[in-house]
Structures are given as C-alpha cells and as structure tokens.
Design a protein around this motif. Structure first.
Motif, PDB file in Angstrom:
ATOM      1  N   ALA A 152       0.810  -1.214   0.000  1.00  0.00           N
ATOM      2  CA  ALA A 152       0.000   0.000   0.000  1.00  0.00           C
ATOM      3  C   ALA A 152       0.844   1.266   0.000  1.00  0.00           C
ATOM      4  O   ALA A 152       0.444   2.289  -0.553  1.00  0.00           O
ATOM      5  CB  ALA A 152      -0.934  -0.009   1.213  1.00  0.00           C
ATOM      6  N   SER A 153       2.016   1.199   0.589  1.00  0.00           N
ATOM      7  CA  SER A 153       2.868   2.387   0.632  1.00  0.00           C
ATOM      8  C   SER A 153       3.369   2.770  -0.761  1.00  0.00           C
ATOM      9  O   SER A 153       3.838   3.889  -0.967  1.00  0.00           O
ATOM     10  CB  SER A 153       4.052   2.158   1.573  1.00  0.00           C
ATOM     11  N   TRP A 154       3.280   1.858  -1.708  1.00  0.00           N
ATOM     12  CA  TRP A 154       3.702   2.157  -3.086  1.00  0.00           C
ATOM     13  C   TRP A 154       2.531   2.523  -3.993  1.00  0.00           C
ATOM     14  O   TRP A 154       2.728   2.714  -5.203  1.00  0.00           O
ATOM     15  CB  TRP A 154       4.435   0.959  -3.693  1.00  0.00           C
ATOM     16  N   LEU A 155       1.350   2.610  -3.455  1.00  0.00           N
ATOM     17  CA  LEU A 155       0.181   2.841  -4.316  1.00  0.00           C
ATOM     18  C   LEU A 155       0.314   4.131  -5.118  1.00  0.00           C
ATOM     19  O   LEU A 155       0.040   4.166  -6.318  1.00  0.00           O
ATOM     20  CB  LEU A 155      -1.096   2.882  -3.453  1.00  0.00           C
ATOM     21  N   GLU A 156       0.738   5.211  -4.460  1.00  0.00           N
ATOM     22  CA  GLU A 156       0.843   6.489  -5.161  1.00  0.00           C
ATOM     23  C   GLU A 156       1.826   6.391  -6.329  1.00  0.00           C
ATOM     24  O   GLU A 156       1.592   6.925  -7.409  1.00  0.00           O
ATOM     25  CB  GLU A 156       1.277   7.588  -4.179  1.00  0.00           C
TER      26      GLU A 156
ATOM     27  N   ARG B 565       4.717   6.073   0.727  1.00  0.00           N
ATOM     28  CA  ARG B 565       3.822   7.021   1.380  1.00  0.00           C
ATOM     29  C   ARG B 565       3.222   6.403   2.648  1.00  0.00           C
ATOM     30  O   ARG B 565       2.880   5.221   2.675  1.00  0.00           O
ATOM     31  CB  ARG B 565       2.695   7.427   0.431  1.00  0.00           C
ATOM     32  N   LEU B 566       3.076   7.264   3.664  1.00  0.00           N
ATOM     33  CA  LEU B 566       2.509   6.843   4.938  1.00  0.00           C
ATOM     34  C   LEU B 566       0.993   6.727   4.820  1.00  0.00           C
ATOM     35  O   LEU B 566       0.367   7.505   4.101  1.00  0.00           O
ATOM     36  CB  LEU B 566       2.835   7.860   6.026  1.00  0.00           C
ATOM     37  N   PRO B 567       0.396   5.810   5.570  1.00  0.00           N
ATOM     38  CA  PRO B 567      -1.077   5.746   5.528  1.00  0.00           C
ATOM     39  C   PRO B 567      -1.726   7.010   6.080  1.00  0.00           C
ATOM     40  O   PRO B 567      -2.871   7.297   5.757  1.00  0.00           O
ATOM     41  CB  PRO B 567      -1.408   4.513   6.383  1.00  0.00           C
TER      42      PRO B 567
END
Lengths: 165, 948
Positions: A152-156, B565-567
C-alpha cells in the motif's frame, strides 16, 4: 539542495478515470500472507481457492497469488478472521491493509502492461510476483484488463506510473 | 553552387516547401527532405568544421555513418544539439547551426589551426601540456573541445514511454535480407518484429531498385509487411536497434510522429541482423575536402531526394557497386568519369580509367579538380567507393567474432552467437540474390525464397599503405590521418584499443563507422601483420546516439527515486506537516508554516517538557515465524534473541559479513515461534532480503517463514513525561503501569475491533509508547490521541525534532552516525562479541586484526562552549602533523539542544572512547575550532527520564 515538493498521495477508490484507461482500487478485500505448505493452508483457510501464477485469470472468489516457491497472498472477497502464527507446516499473517489491489482496464491497458513489466506474461510462471514499474508486485489477469497488487505504501507511485501511460 | 535539385523525381513533396536557416542564411527545402539533402539542394558545400584542425567539411554520407554534418537544431526556441543532418528530417522554421565553428562553418575563425598541423600530431596534448601543469591549459582546451551547444532552456518533458516486448523473431533491418527473413518467419506463423531506422522499409531497394519474382520490389515488400502483421508481429520504421545486451535483449529507439519517442526492450527468441553495410572511403590525399562524398550516398540523394550532388563528377572505386552510381548520375545530367583501381571492371558505357587511383584533390573549400596519375581532371565532386563494411555492430556487441575476407575486402561475422544470425550485406552478401537467399534461410524459410537476378559484386582491396604520401584522412570526425596512425605505431600503440585512445580514432558520435576498417588495415600494413592479427576494437552500445530523455524515459522528477507514502499522509498534511524524504519514505519533517528552526526547537522542547505524537509507521516490521524462528533470529542478529521472553523487546544490531553494523532496531518476541524485527525505515527491504536469503541458505526453509508486515501496521509513538497520561486519557483498554508494561516490553489490546500493540520503547530517552494498529484504523487512533494532546501541553512531533532528541541521548542513526567501517564495539557494544559462542552474521570478521586496531573510529560526543554555534556536520576532527592537518574522524550529527541550552554533537573519532575530555581541533571550510571529546549521552545519562 532544493527540496522537492511531492504531490499529495491520491486517495479514494477511483484512481484514474480516462476514456482509454481506468484504474480502480479494490476495497474491502481480505488479504492473508501464507507460507509453508500452501495446500494445507488453503484447505484450512479458504477451501477450494485456486492458487494462481503470473497473469492468470483471477476469479471473483477466493484465490491465492503465488509469491515465489513457498509463499502466497490469499485474496478473499472480505477479511477473514485468521489467527496469525505457525500451524502444522504452514503459517498465516493477516495483511488486509498491507497490499493495495488496483484493477486496470481500458483500451490502453495492454500498453500499460507493456510499460509495467518485462515479465513473459504469455508464457506465465508459477509465481505471480514480478517487478511492476520497478515495484515488487503481483499481477493477475481480469476479463477487462489486469490487476496489480503492490504494498500500500507504493500505491501512489503505481498510480503515477499508470497515469502517464 | 554545384549540387542542385532536379525538377522531377525523388520522394520529396514539392508542393509542401519548408523554410529553414543554416548558419544564419535562409533556405527552402521540401517535405520529405533531410536537413542534409536540403542543404545539398541549395548548393551548400561546407556544413561543418573538423574537430581538431577546423578544416572545412562537407557531407560525406546519407545516414547514420555521417561524420561531418553534425548540427544544432533550434525549433520553437529550444535547441537540440549534435543532430546528424543526414538523418534528421527537415521541418519548417527550424534554425540549423553548424557545430565546432564560429561564427559559421563557411567562415570559421579557428581555421588557422590547420596551418599548425605539423606541430599538432596525434597525441600532442599528452606531451605538450605537462609543464608547468595540465590545469594551466585545461580551461582553454575544454572551451575548444566538444561539438554542439547544450541549451539550458531545453528541458524536454519526461514523457518517453519504455515498452517491453517479446517475439519469436526480431529482424533488424528491412532491406532485402531482412524482408526475406521476416517474410519466411511470418508465413510460418511466427511473431516477428521487423525494425528499420529509415522512415520506409526497403533498404538498398529504395535507391538502387530491384525486381523480385519479376515484379516491383515494393509489392513484395508490402506483402511481407502484411504477413508480419497478420501473424501478430510489428513492422516498426524509424526505429533504431542500438544495443544487444545479456540474454539477447535488444534495445531500440522508436521515433514516433505524433507521440513522444519510445524506447523498446525486446526479448526475442531469435535475432536476425540484416543491417546492411556501410560504404567506406578510399584513403587518397586530401580526401576530406567538401565535395568528396560516398558514391552510394550520392545515389541516395539522387533517388530519394532528387538532388544531383555535382555536375562534373569523378567516381573513384575499387569495386563494382559504384558503376551503377556513375550511370545514374550520368542519366540525371552529370558529366561522370570513373577511375577504377582494378585492371578491369563491369561493362560500362562511361569513360573509365582502369588501374589508376586518385593522387590528389585540388581545392580548399570545395573540390575543383583531382589528379589521376599524371593528369589533372577538373571536377566539382569526387565520389569515393572503397568497398563495403558490413554493419556488424549489434552482432559484435553480442560477442560475435569477425574474420577478414579478402574476396570481399571486409570483416565478416563468423557466426556462433546463440540465438542470433546475420544475413545479407551485414554478413558480406553484397548481391541482391545472395542477400535474399541468406535472409530467407535466416528466417527459417524451407521452400525456395524470393527470386531476383543474380547480380554482380567484385572488389580488389585497396588499403592504405605504409609509404603513402600526403594528408590522407582515415577518421573524418576526429581528424585522424594515416600519418597519425603511423605515429601511433612508431610510438608502440599498435593495439587497436591503444590506437583508439591515443588518436581518438573511432570515438565520438560516429564511432568510426567509416574509419575503423581502414584504420585496422593501415595498422596492419604499418606493423606487418594481417588484418585478422591486428584485430578490432570492442563494439559497444549504442550503435548511434540516442537521446538521453529516451533512455531515462519517465523516470524523472518524482519517479526518479519514488518514495513510499505513509497511511496517515493526508492527516499530516492537514495539520501543516512539511513533508520531506527520509530513508525512502515521505514523512513529516516539522509542522506548521513557521521558521523551520523555531518550529523544530519548539516541537523538541514540548516533547521533553510534556508529550508529543510522532508517526513511526515507516519502521520495518518483519515477522520471523516457525519452529526454527529463534535460530534464524539469533543467526541474523549480533545480539542473541532466543533468550528473549515472549512479550519482551530487545535492542540490537545486525551486521554485514564484514562485521560492519548494517542496521539497528528492536525485536519483539510475539510468541515462542514468532519474532517481529523492527528495522530502520530505509533498511526494510534489505533486511527482508537478508532474512529470506539466510532462511533458504542455512536453515530448513520448511520450518521458518518471513512475512513483511510493514505496510499492514501504522505506528504512532507517544513520547514525553506525560505520555502515559495521554494514552490513559484516550481510554485504551491496556494497563500502562510500569509493572504491567515495563520498559522494553509490549502488550496487546483491541482498538475498534482490531488488534492494538503497545510497545514500551524509546528513541528519545523519555518514557515512550509505540501504538501499532492496522493501517485502516490509524486515522481514528491518531485523531483520538491528537484530540487529547493540548490538554497535556503536547503537540505533534516531526522527524527533525526527533533527530535532535535522539542525538541528546547519543542514540545513533545507521549510515549517519556510522560509516562503512563501524563495528559494534566502535559504538561501545562488546557483549555479544565477547560472550556469544554460536555463529552469527559478521562474527568471524570481529576477530580479524582490523577489528582490534586501536586507531578505529569510535562514537563519542563533542561539546563546545555554551555560546558557540553548533559544529558543522561533516567537519573533520584534526590533529597537526608538522605543518599539515590529519583527519582523525568527523562530526556525524550536530544540533543546538533546547533542553540543554547548548550545542551538542556526535562524531566518529579515532580511539575516541579513550580520549574523553581531550580538546581537539575541528576543521571545516578553512576554519578551525576547538571542541572537547565527551560522552555521547549528553542528556540524562542515568536514564531516569525513561521512567519519569
């Protein structure tokens, strides 16, 4: 050195909505990392769920996405209450929030795939794990395109790549 | 004006004129022209200046091998440097400028340098600029060197896509052999990629014509293209295959008309190189004059662009292929004489002088006449055809070997590269029939291939000789003459690799495409070796210059080195966080729009005085699970972990095999058979890979699993003397008293029907709690904590303030307070080295002599007087040795401590731990200050604040 201004990470489910390319984050899924005796794990947690390799057609129901020889990400339509830890020859860890599943569709989806990975999708592989735009990811096929799973941290970053296709 | 545009013919669109300027003068060309053809059509002879002697140069070739016509092209106010005029399509309103000339190529101020040629031989700069020192001349030489001018305003967008593709057969070159190969394979049902760097397929067919099966070659070529596409393949024009890499990966640059250029990474099952051949010059005296041109190029300009390159033309050759050129030029209206060095040649209606050679070129700025034996022949153009050099670059990049073939006077492939074959002119098959036959076979064709007239090609090698007189250019682009090669040979540079570096022969933008074979032959003649014995230089990608933007693709800006990116990023931004990069993550550096220095000091002071909330979600969280988890955890860690009780936490290091500290962090024992390794944010991937590697390499992999759960959990750290009060006020169902939850222990609870883990760990030295919940619940947990913060005098804490707080306590950051030599005992941690009998990563290195060197750099504190400014990070701790300073280490972290009201610093200093109290010099940017070596723990050395 000049500090770079990083644009805020995109949120929500609809990530890209263009005429030729659409990317949507799938929400509410259950995700479980399993390792060891995968067949035993599947039988215990999600009986009948198929284990998929690279770019295999993902069913709507539960299925595993193989990671290397002894691991897999078990996808279920909703979170399942699995107890984390080791059993008889296998283990499971709930990671419902750890991975982002993004479904990509549209006319440009094949082109996006050509940019995303150098893996031989036609020949396939027992493991669904590949580099996707340089990120550790899993790829499955869908009726209208493909699905990418990244942490999820790589989604962007994934969305930024897809948005440039 | 010597070259002219013919009223008819060619593939240019006379109804669509294009205006452009060259060196400030306006010209007109047509759609379909290259810049070179348009210049020739306007009678422009001098298009550039040679690199070293600034001699006037004209157009030699018609494609990528062009060594002279390198130009800067400005369009819409932006300049692209060093384009090849011969390959660049003409466009309307472009400004074309010659390179390496001022103010223009025709009137170059530096032309006088040519008169100094006798004192400027090859390698003169290696000998001349030694005294007093190279730097004296460096500025001037650098100013003179180089070709085009980089335009700082030209920042092309990062929009070049990079495609990955696979196919059964990749055919490079869509000439006769390539088309035959592609057709055979496609008709057998194979997926074929057929690529060619020209705008249209056909290769030599386009300007030499030809009939296949008795019909126009175009019909046949179109049929091949249709077959390729019908079988699921691609026909890619304007695409240059520029490199063959490991596993026969081929990279290609596609110049797309309506979209940004693309880079292709093609992984074919098989490759056929059918890239044709390049005509090389004859090495006659003054063969570099404007108006001297490749014979084949003259035919290209005539047939493709309807440009007649001269009116009175001498064609000098040693082979049959130039005869067709002479006849075509004659038919177009030129007066042509052939000079053939052979005793006989093909039947020809034109005047031919056999057994003769060009012995001089008369004319400085343009060819005016040539000397043929005893006579002088007036002419405006000299066409040279010294034979054909197969385009073997891609084959040679794939480690293919070459041999010299005397009958074809060419270096030809010997084969033997797995998955790659060469066909047609690239393989030395210089007749149409031979090229078609080879191509068809290379494409797997089993029945008879395309049929064409047999054709004829014969050559008698004409190589430079050791006693040749006059200035004879071998490498036009780098101004290397036969005499330069002879000088290199005399000075012992007889290896082609040494010759290249000594003279620059074969370097730069054309990579010796017209020069190398003549240079090899010249060196062979000068040293009495054969051409095979002399060898070649190494062929390396790219075959032709490729725009850097295409190679970089979209990996620019935020995609050069993307961040995780942080949640909770949106929540931090909403609270005014200034986001910066730390360890591969985008994290809050400080909060608020205020002066950063004041904001950071305020955050740090609030954390010390009351309580602060910090996002630690980026910390690695890797689980080791299974019956043998403890054994792997022990082996992986410097500190023993198998003795840790479930529910407890231990801090420690992991080492490289060299004994150097790789990472630090805490490990939680979640259960007897389950550990959670909390590593540095920037080391998570590496630690996961290490654990996986050793799991598979050393242990029974069926009894251990590694699960990276970093992204699953968000971790909020509450730190400060009122941290417990704050958490208790939030109503979390967990006992926080020191007996229930002592320092370095953790507890679990539930938060909104999900798991909550509270770990008592501190990176500030104050009482701290790390609260971890699944990322989807983190927003609600943060909101609850943040809501209560003001009531306890607390606030948000960014990473900059945290760095200050941990430095006050002497807590290290790996890679900042350690370097590539730091071992655990340099940080004061010696227990495991002295006590552990079992194996662990790095153990053996800790007993090496270097590990016991008394001069090892050790972590210490550095203090300065209260009123002084903080020491600069990176400043060197120095001692005087005579009149010189010697570095004994350096400052690794330095801050002004608001808690202590004075600067603090950490440093790695030689034998630092035994020098506490010693005053040392600290040198930075020319100034030296004094500092005292101190205990690295500047605040609360007794550790009382942990329990306050």
């Amino acid at each position: 050195m000049r500090e770079m201004e990083w644009p805020p990470a995109r949120g929500g489910e609809l990530l890209i909505d263009r005429q030729r390319l659409n990317a949507r984050r799938l929400g509410g899924l259950g995700q479980t990392l399993i390792s060891g005796d995968l067949q035993a794990a599947i039988t215990e947690i999600a009986p009948g769920a198929p284990m998929l390799g690279l770019y295999a057609l993902a069913p709507a129901g539960a299925h595993g996405l193989r990671i290397g020889r002894t691991g897999a990400l078990l996808m279920t339509p909703a979170p399942i209450s699995v107890v984390d830890g080791w059993r008889d020859g296998w283990c499971a860890t709930s990671v419902d929030d750890a991975w982002a599943a993004v479904e990509v569709s549209g006319v440009d989806a094949p082109q996006a795939l050509m940019q995303a990975t150098s893996a031989d999708l036609a020949s396939g592989s027992p493991s669904a794990a590949v580099l996707v735009f340089g990120l550790r990811g899993l790829i499955a096929r869908t009726p209208s395109g493909f699905r990418v799973h990244v942490e999820a941290s790589w989604l962007e970053t994934l969305v930024a790549w897809l948005d440039g296709v | 004006m010597t070259s002219v545009r013919l009223p008819t013919g060619g593939a240019v669109d006379r109804g669509r004129p294009l205006a452009f300027t060259f060196d400030g003068k306006p010209y007109l060309g047509f759609t379909g022209d290259s810049i070179a053809s348009a210049l020739l059509a306007n009678g422009v002879r001098i298009v550039g200046r040679s690199f070293k002697y600034h001699r006037p140069r004209g157009i030699w070739a018609a494609w990528t091998e062009e060594p002279n016509a390198i130009v800067d092209v400005a369009r819409d106010g932006k300049t692209i440097p060093n384009l090849r005029a011969t390959t660049e399509p003409l466009a309307n309103d472009i400004t074309v400028r010659s390179v390496n000339a001022a103010p223009t190529a025709a009137a170059d101020r530096a032309a006088l340098i040519d008169r100094l040629a006798p004192v400027l031989p090859a390698g003169f700069y290696y000998k001349t600029f030694l005294w007093p020192r190279w730097e004296t001349f460096e500025g001037s030489i650098r100013a003179m060197a180089g070709l085009g001018r980089v335009d700082p305003n030209n920042r092309p967008p990062a929009d070049n896509p990079q495609f990955n593709a696979r196919c059964d057969l990749l055919v490079v070159g869509a000439g006769p052999a390539g088309l035959a190969a592609a057709g055979a394979a496609a008709r057998a049902g194979r997926i074929v990629f057929l690529i060619d760097d020209h705008a249209e397929i056909g290769g030599q067919f386009v300007h030499r014509g030809g009939a296949i099966e008795g019909g126009d070659w175009r019909n046949w070529a179109r049929g091949v293209a249709r077959a390729v596409e019908a079988a699921g393949g691609r026909v890619m024009a304007r695409t240059t295959a520029y490199g063959v890499y490991d596993g026969n990966l081929v990279c290609a640059w596609e110049r797309r008309m309506a979209e940004p250029d693309a880079l292709w990474r093609i992984r074919p099952q098989k490759i056929v190189i059918a890239a044709g051949a390049i005509e090389r010059p004859l090495i006659v005296p003054d063969n570099d004059r404007p108006g001297v041109m490749s014979a084949d190029a003259a035919l290209v300009y005539l047939k493709r662009y309807a440009v007649l390159v001269g009116k009175r033309v001498v064609v000098a050759t040693n082979n049959d292929s130039a005869y067709a050129v002479a006849e075509a030029l004659t038919e177009a209206g030129a007066q042509v004489e052939l000079v053939d060095s052979r005793a006989s040649g093909p039947a020809c209606s034109l005047p031919v002088t056999h057994g003769a050679a060009i012995e001089g070129v008369i004319g400085n700025r343009s060819v005016e006449a040539v000397r043929i034996g005893e006579r002088t022949r007036d002419c405006d153009t000299l066409l040279l055809s010294g034979g054909w050099s197969p385009t073997v670059h891609l084959y040679a990049q794939a480690r293919g070997r070459l041999r010299y073939d005397e009958t074809r006077a060419a270096l030809v492939p010997t084969g033997g590269v797995e998955g790659l074959s060469v066909a047609g002119a690239a393989n030395g098959a210089f007749t149409l029939a031979d090229a078609l036959r080879e191509g068809h076979a290379a494409g797997g064709g089993e029945v008879a291939g395309p049929n064409a007239a047999a054709g004829q090609y014969a050559i008698q090698a004409t190589w430079p000789k050791a006693d040749d007189q006059g200035r004879r250019w071998i490498d036009f682009q780098n101004d290397v003459t036969l005499k330069d090669v002879a000088l290199a040979a005399r000075e012992g540079y007889i290896s082609l690799e040494h010759l290249k570096r000594y003279t620059m022969l074969g370097m730069a933008t054309d990579q010796g495409k017209t020069a190398n074979v003549n240079a090899i032959a010249a060196m062979a003649a000068l040293t009495g070796r054969t051409i095979d014995e002399t060898g070649t230089t190494t062929y390396r990608p790219p075959f032709a210059p490729i725009p850097m933007g295409v190679i970089a693709g979209r990996r620019r800006g935020a995609l050069v080195n993307p961040l995780r990116r942080l949640p909770l990023e949106a929540a931090h931004r909403a609270d005014g966080a200034q986001m910066r990069e730390y360890g591969g993550w985008l994290r809050p550096a400080w909060y608020g729009p205020h002066d950063p220095e004041r904001a950071i000091e305020r955050e740090a002071a609030r954390a010390r005085d009351a309580v602060a909330l910090f996002d630690g979600s980026s910390l690695g969280k890797i689980e080791i699970i299974g019956p043998d988890a403890a054994a792997l955890a022990d082996f992986h860690s410097y500190n023993r972990l198998s003795t840790l009780k479930p529910g407890r936490i231990r801090y420690g290091f992991v080492l490289q095999e060299t004994g150097v500290v790789f990472d630090d962090g805490v490990t939680l024992r979640l259960a007897e058979d389950r550990f959670l390794v909390s590593c540095s944010s920037g080391h998570t991937d590496a630690v996961r890979v290490r654990l996986e590697l050793w799991r598979q390499d050393r242990f029974d992999a069926r009894r251990i699993a590694i699960h990276d759960t970093t992204a699953q959990w968000a971790t909020l750290i509450v730190t400060g003397p009122r941290s417990r009060d704050l958490i208790e006020a939030c109503g979390l169902d967990v006992a926080l008293d020191d007996q229930s939850l002592p320092h370095m222990a953790f507890a679990t609870a539930m938060f909104e029907r999900g798991p909550l883990r509270i770990a008592r760990v501190s990176f500030t030295g104050d009482r701290s709690y790390e609260l971890s919940v699944p990322a989807s619940r983190a927003g609600r947990l943060r909101a609850r904590l943040a809501e209560k913060l003001p009531a306890f005098g607390g606030g948000l804490l960014g990473l900059e303030a945290l760095m200050m707080l941990r430095a006050e306590k002497g807590f290290i950051v790996i890679g900042k307070d350690t370097d590539g030599t730091t071992m655990p005992h340099d940080l004061g941690v010696t227990g495991p080295r002295d006590l552990r009998a079992d194996e662990y990563i790095g153990k053996r290195a800790l007993s090496m002599p270097v590990a016991g060197d008394p001069r090892r750099k050790q972590l210490v504190g550095l203090s300065v007087a209260g009123g002084d400014a903080p020491l600069p990070t990176g400043a060197h701790v120095v001692i005087r040795e005579g009149r010189a300073r010697r570095s004994q280490g350096y400052v690794t972290s330095s801050y002004f401590s608001p808690s202590l009201g004075r600067p603090i610093a950490l440093g790695l200093i030689e034998a630092g731990l035994s020098r506490i109290g010693e005053t040392v010099g600290v040198y930075h940017l020319g100034a030296e200050r004094r500092a005292t070596i101190a205990n690295p723990v500047a605040l609360d050395p007794e550790g009382k604040r942990l329990h306050a």
